[in-house]
Motif scaffolding. Structure first.
Motif: not given
Length: 216
Positions: A120-121, A180-182, A186-189, A194-196
């Motif tokens: 992402f990003n 948007t930029k999230l 990097a450890t996100a699930t 998806l929520k972000a």
């Protein structure tokens, strides 16, 4: 008198049928009830699609891009269009994200499939992804997120198809264009990702491939 009454009934019936027919005709907008054209979907907007020279959409993934092979991420090109006409990306585009998963597998007897890789990003100025994307955080701001290689706290990176001999597994790359930029580690699930992204998706596309290992 009977003939006159019968004629009046027939005339009234014809008028009534005509009124019903007019009422059911499409309005000026091309929809029933006179709703304006485009009222349901709003004004036309650019649509995202992706292509790749690695294999045709829906085709067999070559070993070069398989986890059992060279394990290089495939190159992709991003395209925006209005109908059949190429167009500029939509205003407000900030970043892209990609989620790569094996939809044949299920995890822990549940409905969740196997997540191979995410990133992402990816800058909104990007016109695609190069082959052999690196691991971890990249110089352009792209961040490799959750996936097979990110397990155990390792830097995230691409992990290609790895289905064994037998029926083909179907693999899907989902591409999201975001406004948007999230702000995610990097450890996100996957659920975190998806929520972000929720409420920020301004374009989406998918690319698929099939893979299974050849019998030895």
């Amino acid at each position: 008198m009977k003939s006159s009454a019968f004629t009046s009934v027939v005339a009234a019936t014809i008028v009534l049928v005509g009124v019903i027919a007019v009422a059911q005709q499409p309005g000026a907008g091309g929809q029933r009830g006179g709703a304006p054209a485009g009222g349901r979907g709003g004004p036309p907007r650019p649509v995202l699609s992706v292509t790749s020279s690695a294999w045709p959409d829906g085709g067999e993934v070559p070993m070069r891009h398989a986890g059992r092979g060279e394990n290089k991420s495939p190159a992709f090109e991003f395209h925006w269009s209005m109908g059949n006409t190429p167009s500029a990306p939509p205003e407000g585009l900030q970043t892209y994200a990609v989620i790569f998963h094996d939809i044949e597998n299920s995890t822990m007897r549940g409905t969740t499939d196997t997540l191979h890789w995410t990133a992402f990003n990816i800058p909104g100025t990007a016109t695609g992804l190069p082959e052999g994307l690196g691991a971890g955080d990249l110089p352009d701001g792209t961040r490799n997120g959750p996936g097979i290689n990110a397990r155990g706290g390792n830097p995230g990176s691409y992990f290609g198809p790895g289905a064994g001999p037998g029926p083909f597994h179907h693999y899907v790359f989902e591409f999201y264009a975001l406004d948007t930029k999230l702000e995610l580690p990097a450890t996100a699930t996957r659920d975190d990702l998806l929520k972000a992204m929720e409420g920020h998706v301004i374009g989406k596309a998918a690319y698929t491939g099939r893979f299974h290992a050849q019998p030895q």
